[in-house]
Scaffold this motif. Structure first.
Motif, PDB file in Angstrom:
ATOM      1  N   ASP A  70      25.458  30.183  54.027  1.00 57.26           N
ATOM      2  CA  ASP A  70      26.123  29.060  54.684  1.00 57.26           C
ATOM      3  C   ASP A  70      26.886  28.247  53.647  1.00 57.26           C
ATOM      4  O   ASP A  70      26.415  28.053  52.527  1.00 57.26           O
ATOM      5  N   THR A 113      29.471  31.940  56.213  1.00 56.71           N
ATOM      6  CA  THR A 113      30.222  30.898  56.901  1.00 56.71           C
ATOM      7  C   THR A 113      30.694  29.851  55.907  1.00 56.71           C
ATOM      8  O   THR A 113      30.071  29.633  54.869  1.00 56.71           O
ATOM      9  N   LYS A 117      38.837  29.942  54.410  1.00 51.18           N
ATOM     10  CA  LYS A 117      38.881  31.354  54.060  1.00 51.18           C
ATOM     11  C   LYS A 117      39.809  31.523  52.865  1.00 51.18           C
ATOM     12  O   LYS A 117      41.004  31.300  52.966  1.00 51.18           O
ATOM     13  N   ASP A 132      36.611  39.473  59.462  1.00 44.50           N
ATOM     14  CA  ASP A 132      36.849  38.071  59.791  1.00 44.50           C
ATOM     15  C   ASP A 132      36.827  37.914  61.311  1.00 44.50           C
ATOM     16  O   ASP A 132      37.681  38.459  62.018  1.00 44.50           O
ATOM     17  N   SER A 134      36.898  34.880  62.866  1.00 46.35           N
ATOM     18  CA  SER A 134      37.258  33.491  63.148  1.00 46.35           C
ATOM     19  C   SER A 134      38.048  33.313  64.436  1.00 46.35           C
ATOM     20  O   SER A 134      37.838  32.348  65.176  1.00 46.35           O
ATOM     21  N   CYS A 143      29.685  29.219  68.066  1.00 46.01           N
ATOM     22  CA  CYS A 143      29.345  28.003  67.305  1.00 46.01           C
ATOM     23  C   CYS A 143      29.555  26.724  68.096  1.00 46.01           C
ATOM     24  O   CYS A 143      30.089  25.742  67.583  1.00 46.01           O
TER      25      CYS A 143
END
Length: 311
Positions: A70, A113, A117, A132, A134, A143
Motif C-alpha cells: 500500500d 496501490t 503511476k 494496470d 486503474s 475501492c
C-alpha cells in the motif's frame, strides 16, 4: 507453518527526506520477514534479500506468496522537487520491486496501490508482468461504496443522520449523494461513495469535509505552483486514458495527479476521440479544495469563484 498473513509495515509511517529513510523502512520489514522465514549471509542489499524472503516463504509454507503493498509511491511523492533524492528512491525501489518479476515462480498474486503511476521514469519499467487496472470497468467498484450498497447496508444510519439534521430520509440520501458520491474509475458505470467520509458522517451525524481533514497533500500544492495550473480548468478538464495513467509530464501538467489522488474524477467519456471529461467528484472535494488548499498557495479569497494559482 502458519497461514497467518505477514504484511508490509506501510510506507506511510516515515518521513522521506534522506536516502537512509527509505532504506530504514525496507530494512525494518526485511528483518521482520527474515525472522520468520530465515536469512542468507550471501544476500547483500535490500533487493536480493527481498528475493530470498519470497523464495523461502514459498518453500517453507509450500504455498506461493501473496504480496500486498500500500502507498508504494509515498517515498517518491515526498521527494518531488528534489531530483537527486527522487532518482535515488526510484533506483532503490526499482531494484526492490524487481523481485516481483525475478521471483515470479514463487508468487501467487501481487497488488500494489498508490496515488500515482510512475511509468517511463518508472520503478516498474522492468515489470512487464504487472497489469494496470486503474481504468478497467471490471474493477470500477473495487475501492468505494455503491449507491445500492449504501441503501442496503446503512439504512438505519441514514435515518439517524436525517433525524439529527431534521431531514427526511429521501433528502438525507440526496445530501449524502451530493457530498460524497461521484467517483468514477471508468467512463461507463455509476459513481462510488468515499468510504472514509461516508462512515465518518454516519458516525458524527454532521456533514463535513472529512477526507481533507486527514492531511494536506503538500506534494500536490508544490506541483500546482510550479506548473502555474489555471484552476478555471478544474471543472471542465479533458484528458486521454494514456495521460491519466502516468505522471511523466507532472512538472507542466498536474492533471494526472489531480485525477489519481481523487481531486478530479471522470465525469464523461467521448468514445469517438477516446477522451475523458474530468471534474470535482462531489461537494466535499470542491469545498475542501477551496477551503483547505487554496490558502496554502494563493491569496485568493475563499469566496472568489474564479481563481488561478500564482507565486
Amino acid at each position: 507453518m502458519s497461514n497467518k498473513l505477514h504484511s508490509f509495515r506501510n510506507f506511510n509511517t516515515q518521513k522521506y527526506d534522506t536516502q537512509e529513510a527509505l532504506i530504514h523502512v525496507l530494512e525494518e520489514n526485511l528483518q521482520y520477514w527474515e525472522s520468520l522465514y530465515g536469512a542468507s549471509e550471501s544476500e547483500i542489499g535490500v533487493a536480493r534479500r527481498f528475493n530470498g524472503v519470497i523464495r523461502r516463504a514459498a518453500e517453507k509454507t509450500g504455498k506461493n506468496v501473496v504480496v500486498l503493498v500500500d502507498e508504494y509511491d509515498k517515498p517518491m511523492l515526498q521527494a518531488i522537487g528534489n531530483e537527486a533524492l527522487l532518482t535515488e528512491y526510484r533506483n532503490t525501489l526499482k531494484a526492490f520491486y524487481g523481485a516481483l518479476k525475478s521471483m515470479d515462480a514463487y508468487l501467487r498474486f501481487a497488488l500494489l496501490t498508490g496515488v500515482t503511476k510512475f511509468s517511463k521514469i518508472s520503478v516498474f519499467s522492468d515489470l512487464n508482468n504487472l497489469e494496470d487496472i486503474s481504468l478497467q470497468q471490471a474493477y470500477n467498484n473495487l475501492c468505494g461504496i455503491t449507491e445500492q450498497e449504501l441503501l442496503e447496508n446503512f439504512e438505519e444510519g441514514i435515518r439517524v443522520l436525517g433525524q439529527h439534521n431534521e431531514m427526511a430520509y429521501e433528502e438525507t440520501c440526496k445530501s449524502l449523494r451530493q457530498w460524497y458520491d461521484g467517483y468514477h474509475f471508468s467512463g461507463h458505470v455509476g459513481g462510488l461513495y468515499n468510504p472514509f467520509s461516508l462512515l465518518n458522517v454516519l458516525k458524527s451525524r454532521e456533514f463535513g469535509s472529512y477526507w481533507f481533514e486527514t492531511g494536506t497533500p503538500t506534494f500536490l500544492v508544490e506541483l500546482l505552483l510550479r506548473s502555474h495550473y489555471d484552476l478555471h480548468r478544474l471543472t471542465e478538464e479533458l484528458a486521454t486514458a494514456d495521460s491519466l495513467s502516468g505522471i511523466d509530464t507532472m512538472e507542466t501538467n498536474p492533471v494526472p495527479i489531480l485525477y489519481q489522488s481523487g481531486y478530479l474524477t471522470v465525469k464523461g467519456y467521448d468514445k469517438r476521440f477516446h477522451t475523458y471529461t474530468l471534474g470535482f467528484p462531489n461537494r466535499e472535494v470542491e469545498e475542501g479544495f477551496i477551503k483547505f488548499l487554496l490558502p496554502l498557495y494563493s491569496a485568493t479569497s475563499k469566496a472568489d469563484s474564479a481563481f488561478e494559482i500564482v507565486r
